[in-house]
Design a protein around this motif. Structure first.
Motif, PDB file in Angstrom:
ATOM      1  N   LYS A 208     -64.566  37.668  53.668  1.00 54.40           N
ATOM      2  CA  LYS A 208     -64.185  38.946  53.523  1.00 54.40           C
ATOM      3  C   LYS A 208     -63.611  39.374  54.916  1.00 54.40           C
ATOM      4  O   LYS A 208     -64.061  39.084  55.988  1.00 54.40           O
ATOM      5  N   GLY A 209     -62.746  40.383  54.931  1.00 54.73           N
ATOM      6  CA  GLY A 209     -61.986  40.969  56.024  1.00 54.73           C
ATOM      7  C   GLY A 209     -61.427  42.043  55.901  1.00 54.73           C
ATOM      8  O   GLY A 209     -61.263  42.737  54.933  1.00 54.73           O
ATOM      9  N   GLU A 210     -60.764  42.501  56.992  1.00 50.95           N
ATOM     10  CA  GLU A 210     -60.189  43.870  57.081  1.00 50.95           C
ATOM     11  C   GLU A 210     -58.665  43.740  56.468  1.00 50.95           C
ATOM     12  O   GLU A 210     -58.069  44.617  55.868  1.00 50.95           O
ATOM     13  N   ALA A 211     -57.898  42.490  56.808  1.00 57.64           N
ATOM     14  CA  ALA A 211     -57.003  42.171  56.226  1.00 57.64           C
ATOM     15  C   ALA A 211     -56.719  40.872  55.743  1.00 57.64           C
ATOM     16  O   ALA A 211     -57.435  39.973  56.205  1.00 57.64           O
ATOM     17  N   PRO A 212     -55.909  40.658  54.873  1.00 58.41           N
ATOM     18  CA  PRO A 212     -55.653  39.192  54.438  1.00 58.41           C
ATOM     19  C   PRO A 212     -55.313  38.148  55.516  1.00 58.41           C
ATOM     20  O   PRO A 212     -55.787  37.019  55.442  1.00 58.41           O
ATOM     21  N   HIS A 213     -54.506  38.560  56.349  1.00 55.70           N
ATOM     22  CA  HIS A 213     -54.321  37.603  57.489  1.00 55.70           C
ATOM     23  C   HIS A 213     -53.906  38.524  58.979  1.00 55.70           C
ATOM     24  O   HIS A 213     -53.418  39.372  58.821  1.00 55.70           O
ATOM     25  N   ALA A 214     -54.326  37.487  60.067  1.00 57.42           N
ATOM     26  CA  ALA A 214     -54.093  38.246  61.256  1.00 57.42           C
ATOM     27  C   ALA A 214     -53.870  36.905  62.075  1.00 57.42           C
ATOM     28  O   ALA A 214     -54.505  35.725  61.846  1.00 57.42           O
ATOM     29  N   ALA A 215     -53.563  37.096  63.481  1.00 52.31           N
ATOM     30  CA  ALA A 215     -53.163  35.828  64.225  1.00 52.31           C
ATOM     31  C   ALA A 215     -53.421  36.355  65.737  1.00 52.31           C
ATOM     32  O   ALA A 215     -53.246  37.437  66.098  1.00 52.31           O
ATOM     33  N   HIS A 216     -53.878  35.406  66.430  1.00 53.76           N
ATOM     34  CA  HIS A 216     -53.919  35.440  67.900  1.00 53.76           C
ATOM     35  C   HIS A 216     -53.384  34.267  68.615  1.00 53.76           C
ATOM     36  O   HIS A 216     -53.762  33.181  68.328  1.00 53.76           O
ATOM     37  N   ARG A 217     -52.405  34.702  69.563  1.00 47.47           N
ATOM     38  CA  ARG A 217     -51.986  33.814  70.355  1.00 47.47           C
ATOM     39  C   ARG A 217     -52.555  33.570  71.718  1.00 47.47           C
ATOM     40  O   ARG A 217     -52.828  34.619  72.269  1.00 47.47           O
ATOM     41  N   VAL A 218     -53.237  32.571  71.922  1.00 52.27           N
ATOM     42  CA  VAL A 218     -53.979  32.170  73.240  1.00 52.27           C
ATOM     43  C   VAL A 218     -53.105  32.337  74.490  1.00 52.27           C
ATOM     44  O   VAL A 218     -51.703  31.841  74.433  1.00 52.27           O
TER      45      VAL A 218
END
Length: 253
Positions: A208-218
């Motif tokens: 479960k989460g706040e949004a279906p998808h998110a991304a983080h670029r290192v």
């Protein structure tokens, strides 16, 4: 719900099948097969040992149609061994659950490792979604972080391309994503996976989460770590559709 009677059935049960209570086989089939018993007949082309065994044992069962009333049954010495199972099956059909307190329903408690259950579901669903893409899926495939092979890594799922090289990695987490993103330890773990496998992206799948998808670029040209949140309260078809979206992102990265 009907029940076909025959000499072979009578010999196997050790009694007169005509004296069996109406609905006995149907209620027991729900316990053995789960909700699938309410949907329709068992698939005739299923060749797994478990389903073949179930089909043989339940050959005389007529499936209870959706919306039809649950048949009644009468306790007797002939079905005494099934009493607890039948009471439990009726509770399931009534959408009830046991509670601590006075009552006539006896059950045995058990615990489920939800982390393992969610991991198995996600990896199996991703495998099915990736079927036919000319990729190979491996679960818990062993790798090492360091050149000396002293630090062992076991991602939940590694996707390999047609040439046999890793092209995607995913890890399932039965936890709720935080409002400010996924836990830092999960990010570090996925970064280690991507580094060891030489991948430009990794995928964390949460319950479960706040949004279906998110991304983080290192930073400094590092990999992109995707976080996916599945809504487990939605209908199965919608849930599997969300898993297919995760699978599509894995093949694109």
């Amino acid at each position: 719900m009907g029940h076909r009677h025959g000499h072979r059935r009578a010999a196997r049960s050790g009694g007169d099948p005509a004296r069996k209570p109406a609905g006995l086989a149907g209620l027991l089939s729900l316990l053995v097969l789960g909700p699938a018993a309410m949907q329709g007949p068992l698939p005739s082309n299923n060749t797994t040992h478990v389903h073949v065994f179930q089909q043989t044992r339940l050959a005389d069962v007529t499936v209870l149609g959706r919306g039809r009333p649950v048949p009644g049954w009468r306790p007797s010495r002939l079905n005494a061994r099934y009493h607890q199972a039948l009471h439990l099956a009726r509770a399931v059909l009534d959408d009830a659950s046991p509670e601590h307190g006075p009552g006539g329903l006896r059950t045995q408690g058990f615990l489920l490792d939800m982390n393992r259950l969610f991991e198995d579901f996600v990896t199996a669903a991703l495998r099915d979604a990736l079927h036919g893409t000319y990729h190979t899926v491996r679960f818990q495939d062993g790798h090492h972080l360091d050149e000396a092979a002293a630090i062992r890594l076991r991602p939940d799922l590694v996707l390999y391309g047609p040439d046999g090289s890793p092209c995607a990695v995913a890890d399932a987490k039965y936890k709720t994503e935080k409002r400010n993103g996924c836990p830092e330890t999960d990010l570090y773990q996925m970064l280690a996976y991507c580094t060891a496998l030489g991948l430009g992206a990794g995928h964390l799948v949460y319950a479960k989460g706040e949004a279906p998808h998110a991304a983080h670029r290192v930073r400094h040209a590092g990999p992109v770590i995707h976080q996916h949140a599945l809504d487990l309260e939605q209908e199965p078809a919608a849930l599997l559709a969300d898993v297919e979206e995760v699978a599509q992102r894995m093949t694109v990265d």
